[in-house]
Motif scaffolding. Structure first.
Motif, PDB file in Angstrom:
ATOM      1  N   ASN A   1      26.253  37.255  54.388  1.00 18.79           N
ATOM      2  CA  ASN A   1      26.150  38.286  55.345  1.00 18.79           C
ATOM      3  C   ASN A   1      25.238  39.480  54.479  1.00 18.79           C
ATOM      4  N   GLU A   2      24.809  40.645  55.117  1.00 22.12           N
ATOM      5  CA  GLU A   2      24.295  41.742  54.451  1.00 22.12           C
ATOM      6  C   GLU A   2      24.821  43.172  54.977  1.00 22.12           C
ATOM      7  N   GLY A   3      24.723  44.155  54.207  1.00 22.17           N
ATOM      8  CA  GLY A   3      25.391  45.180  54.714  1.00 22.17           C
ATOM      9  C   GLY A   3      25.664  46.230  53.450  1.00 22.17           C
ATOM     10  N   LYS A   4      25.906  47.482  53.552  1.00 27.35           N
ATOM     11  CA  LYS A   4      26.291  48.252  52.425  1.00 27.35           C
ATOM     12  C   LYS A   4      27.648  47.978  51.668  1.00 27.35           C
ATOM     13  N   TYR A   5      27.385  47.905  50.570  1.00 27.33           N
ATOM     14  CA  TYR A   5      28.248  47.449  49.763  1.00 27.33           C
ATOM     15  C   TYR A   5      28.943  46.138  49.929  1.00 27.33           C
ATOM     16  N   TYR A   6      28.078  45.373  50.365  1.00 28.96           N
ATOM     17  CA  TYR A   6      28.409  43.969  50.444  1.00 28.96           C
ATOM     18  C   TYR A   6      27.822  43.192  49.352  1.00 28.96           C
ATOM     19  N   ARG A   7      28.830  42.376  48.571  1.00 29.97           N
ATOM     20  CA  ARG A   7      28.561  41.849  46.987  1.00 29.97           C
ATOM     21  C   ARG A   7      29.361  40.491  46.908  1.00 29.97           C
ATOM     22  N   TRP A   8      28.607  39.930  45.660  1.00 28.62           N
ATOM     23  CA  TRP A   8      28.590  38.524  45.384  1.00 28.62           C
ATOM     24  C   TRP A   8      30.041  38.426  44.892  1.00 28.62           C
ATOM     25  N   TRP A   9      30.809  39.467  44.505  1.00 34.03           N
ATOM     26  CA  TRP A   9      32.311  39.149  44.047  1.00 34.03           C
ATOM     27  C   TRP A   9      33.365  39.740  44.939  1.00 34.03           C
ATOM     28  N   GLN A  10      32.929  39.660  46.150  1.00 32.85           N
ATOM     29  CA  GLN A  10      34.013  40.040  47.125  1.00 32.85           C
ATOM     30  C   GLN A  10      34.891  38.822  47.328  1.00 32.85           C
TER      31      GLN A  10
ATOM     32  N   VAL B   1      26.534  30.709  34.801  1.00 31.94           N
ATOM     33  CA  VAL B   1      26.180  31.670  36.015  1.00 31.94           C
ATOM     34  C   VAL B   1      25.390  32.851  35.719  1.00 31.94           C
ATOM     35  N   PHE B   2      24.300  33.189  36.584  1.00 33.37           N
ATOM     36  CA  PHE B   2      23.302  33.873  36.142  1.00 33.37           C
ATOM     37  C   PHE B   2      22.792  34.587  37.507  1.00 33.37           C
ATOM     38  N   GLY B   3      22.053  35.661  37.436  1.00 27.16           N
ATOM     39  CA  GLY B   3      21.474  36.219  38.749  1.00 27.16           C
ATOM     40  C   GLY B   3      20.544  37.428  38.529  1.00 27.16           C
ATOM     41  N   ILE B   4      19.834  37.588  39.357  1.00 32.87           N
ATOM     42  CA  ILE B   4      19.028  38.828  39.306  1.00 32.87           C
ATOM     43  C   ILE B   4      19.300  40.136  40.410  1.00 32.87           C
ATOM     44  N   SER B   5      19.232  41.257  39.730  1.00 32.94           N
ATOM     45  CA  SER B   5      19.365  42.296  40.323  1.00 32.94           C
ATOM     46  C   SER B   5      20.775  42.452  41.063  1.00 32.94           C
ATOM     47  N   GLU B   6      21.262  42.344  42.382  1.00 27.55           N
ATOM     48  CA  GLU B   6      22.263  42.555  42.920  1.00 27.55           C
ATOM     49  C   GLU B   6      23.087  40.855  42.289  1.00 27.55           C
ATOM     50  N   GLY B   7      22.490  40.080  42.141  1.00 18.79           N
ATOM     51  CA  GLY B   7      22.909  38.718  41.555  1.00 18.79           C
ATOM     52  C   GLY B   7      23.252  39.181  39.920  1.00 18.79           C
ATOM     53  N   GLY B   8      22.415  40.182  39.493  1.00 23.91           N
ATOM     54  CA  GLY B   8      22.975  40.467  38.069  1.00 23.91           C
ATOM     55  C   GLY B   8      24.146  41.163  37.949  1.00 23.91           C
ATOM     56  N   TYR B   9      24.262  42.059  39.015  1.00 23.36           N
ATOM     57  CA  TYR B   9      25.596  42.842  38.825  1.00 23.36           C
ATOM     58  C   TYR B   9      26.617  41.702  39.212  1.00 23.36           C
TER      59      TYR B   9
ATOM     60  N   HIS C   1      42.081  32.861  19.196  1.00 25.17           N
ATOM     61  CA  HIS C   1      42.212  34.250  19.698  1.00 25.17           C
ATOM     62  C   HIS C   1      41.344  34.622  20.840  1.00 25.17           C
ATOM     63  N   PHE C   2      41.942  35.201  21.640  1.00 24.54           N
ATOM     64  CA  PHE C   2      41.251  36.043  22.762  1.00 24.54           C
ATOM     65  C   PHE C   2      41.830  37.110  23.156  1.00 24.54           C
ATOM     66  N   ILE C   3      41.017  37.771  23.962  1.00 24.63           N
ATOM     67  CA  ILE C   3      41.359  39.174  24.627  1.00 24.63           C
ATOM     68  C   ILE C   3      41.106  38.923  26.178  1.00 24.63           C
ATOM     69  N   TRP C   4      42.142  39.278  26.909  1.00 22.48           N
ATOM     70  CA  TRP C   4      41.971  39.006  28.443  1.00 22.48           C
ATOM     71  C   TRP C   4      42.624  40.591  29.005  1.00 22.48           C
ATOM     72  N   VAL C   5      41.504  41.326  29.557  1.00 23.86           N
ATOM     73  CA  VAL C   5      41.840  42.570  30.514  1.00 23.86           C
ATOM     74  C   VAL C   5      42.166  41.898  31.776  1.00 23.86           C
ATOM     75  N   ASP C   6      43.398  41.861  32.325  1.00 16.68           N
ATOM     76  CA  ASP C   6      43.711  41.372  33.606  1.00 16.68           C
ATOM     77  C   ASP C   6      43.629  42.445  34.731  1.00 16.68           C
ATOM     78  N   TYR C   7      42.836  42.208  35.637  1.00 15.77           N
ATOM     79  CA  TYR C   7      42.559  43.180  36.697  1.00 15.77           C
ATOM     80  C   TYR C   7      42.314  42.642  37.968  1.00 15.77           C
ATOM     81  N   ALA C   8      42.311  43.318  39.184  1.00 17.07           N
ATOM     82  CA  ALA C   8      41.806  42.651  40.280  1.00 17.07           C
ATOM     83  C   ALA C   8      40.535  42.927  40.771  1.00 17.07           C
ATOM     84  N   LEU C   9      39.888  42.079  41.230  1.00 15.88           N
ATOM     85  CA  LEU C   9      38.596  41.978  41.902  1.00 15.88           C
ATOM     86  C   LEU C   9      38.683  41.755  43.217  1.00 15.88           C
ATOM     87  N   ASP C  10      38.211  42.675  43.783  1.00 13.18           N
ATOM     88  CA  ASP C  10      38.561  43.104  45.243  1.00 13.18           C
ATOM     89  C   ASP C  10      39.768  42.563  45.727  1.00 13.18           C
ATOM     90  N   GLY C  11      40.862  43.028  44.990  1.00 13.42           N
ATOM     91  CA  GLY C  11      42.059  42.701  45.321  1.00 13.42           C
ATOM     92  C   GLY C  11      42.566  41.491  44.896  1.00 13.42           C
TER      93      GLY C  11
END
Length: 447
Positions: free
Chosen positions: A158-167, A194-202, A309-319
């Protein structure tokens, strides 16, 4: 098989039995199918596996997992054909995650299939009119010098304001893509990009940080996220390319990419051999840059398996939280607060595992003046007083013939010989759905 002891049974009520050198295939498949259908039923089968039997049991567990995936009623990936045939398909996404969301996608290959399977590229487009962006992505994909390769090129539903690939609805699609391709024998699980351009870059920058343990490399272009949205620390074992024009001032992109370079350079100096990156602010270019160099740069990387060795910052992505990362699975989160994250730093030296667990809060230190977007951050750390994780181990990480010592925040929580079990293999398969992470040993840690 010698000294094989049946110590447990499936909580499904079915007896678990070994049959010579084989496990009860029906019980395993049933468990995995229940898991895939969202039924969180624990698996219990604690008989000991001899060291020389580990590979055989891992193969049996993974085979049962693949069979359960085949049996699962869901939209499957189509048969691969050449990308030049321009065949498109679609995946309806769950209405519970996003109403009326259908993801069209191109799906095809370039070149001849390698013996180890196809490298897979997830290529996500920008935020212009979606039909145009999708078509442009297809055209570019045919030009990139990355063959042999397989491509999944989605159109955003879909399209719209604040509509993103990571939701969350799109996260569902990415995890299905990873799971189905990893369960297939047609793909190389150590060459996923994985790669992308512009909004796909984000989007690809966020996905790189969130799913780094599945990736060989990532290549966002013409974007630039604040570090709080895509923690660089998570990307210690992937190739990471970020290329944006020096005159791309919209939303502070140029400043954000310059700051990302400083962050990755600093991490690379602190942890030699980790944080392999190519971050470029390109003189003379604004938002439109030359996209052709990125995929060939990515293809030189393969996934690093079982890092010590690794570092992991554990966080919620779109909940949505990850269940685990590399060889750690979270059983009890330190915090579920949106602005308070957990930072895990695991280091193995010899047979000693040191795990540092901290709570971390990101506070904006400087902002881009026009858009107010944060550019740099102060990070405030405090010791995580309580939590629970499962530490999975394999022979590439520690010597099973010697005692293993595990400490969390300087406190020794385990010391002794480790025992390979079927339960560890099944639990790690449930968590990671990854043929490279069917771990034979699991140590439960609580503090």
């Amino acid at each position: 098989m010698k000294n094989l002891h049946v110590l447990g049974s499936l909580v499904l009520g079915m007896a678990f039995a070994s049959c010579g050198n084989h496990v009860d295939r029906t019980s395993l498949e049933s468990h995995f199918l229940d898991h895939l259908q969202g039924k969180e039923i624990p698996f219990t089968a604690d008989f000991v596996i001899e060291k020389e039997e580990i590979a055989d049991y891992q193969a049996q567990v993974w085979s049962a997992w693949r069979s359960a995936n085949h049996q699962l009623e869901e939209d499957k990936l189509p048969i691969l054909t050449p990308l030049a045939d321009k065949k498109d398909y679609q995946w309806p996404l769950p209405a519970s995650l996003e109403p009326n969301a259908i993801m069209p996608f191109y799906w095809g290959t370039k070149g001849e299939k390698p013996a180890e399977g196809w490298p897979l590229y997830l290529y996500i487009h920008g935020s212009g009119p979606k039909e145009h962006e999708w078509s442009a992505s297809y055209n570019y994909a045919n030009r990139f010098a990355d063959a042999p390769s397989a491509y999944f090129i989605p159109q955003i539903p879909n399209e719209g304001k604040y509509y993103r690939w990571w939701q969350k609805s799109k996260l569902f699609a990415w995890e299905r893509l990873i799971r189905q391709t990893f369960a297939s024998q047609d793909f190389d699980p150590n060459r996923f990009y994985v790669f992308g351009i512009s909004e796909g870059g984000y989007g690809s920058q966020r996905l790189a940080s969130f799913y780094a343990d599945y990736l060989a490399a990532a290549g966002p272009m013409a974007g630039g996220e604040p570090e709080v949205e895509a923690p660089a620390e998570n990307c210690g074992h992937i190739g990471f390319s970020l290329r944006t024009g020096a005159e791309d001032y919209m939303f502070g992109r140029e400043l954000l990419v310059r700051q990302a370079k400083k962050t990755y350079d600093s991490l690379g100096l602190k942890y030699p051999g980790e944080y392999r990156h190519f971050i470029e602010v390109i003189p003379g270019y604004a938002h439109h840059i030359d996209y052709l160099p990125t995929p060939p740069w990515l293809r030189q990387f393969e996934r690093r398996l079982h890092p010590k060795h690794f570092i992991w910052v554990d966080y919620a992505l779109d909940g949505v939280f990850r269940k685990g990362f590399y060889n750690l699975a979270v059983r009890k989160r330190v915090t579920d607060m949106k602005d308070l994250r957990t930072r895990y730093d695991m280091h193995i030296q010899g047979n000693v595992v040191d795990l540092q667990v901290q709570k971390v809060v990101y506070e904006a230190a400087t902002r881009e003046p026009q858009w107010g977007i944060p550019i740099t951050f102060s990070k405030h750390y405090s010791t995580a007083e309580k939590g629970a994780v499962t530490l999975f181990l394999c022979e590439e990480m520690v010597d099973f013939d010697k005692e293993v010592t595990v400490s969390v925040n300087g406190v020794q929580l385990f010391k002794g010989m480790v025992t390979p079990t079927l339960q560890a293999m099944v639990s790690s398969c449930d968590c990671f759905f990854d043929p490279e992470r069917v771990y034979p040993v699991a140590i439960e840690l609580q503090w």
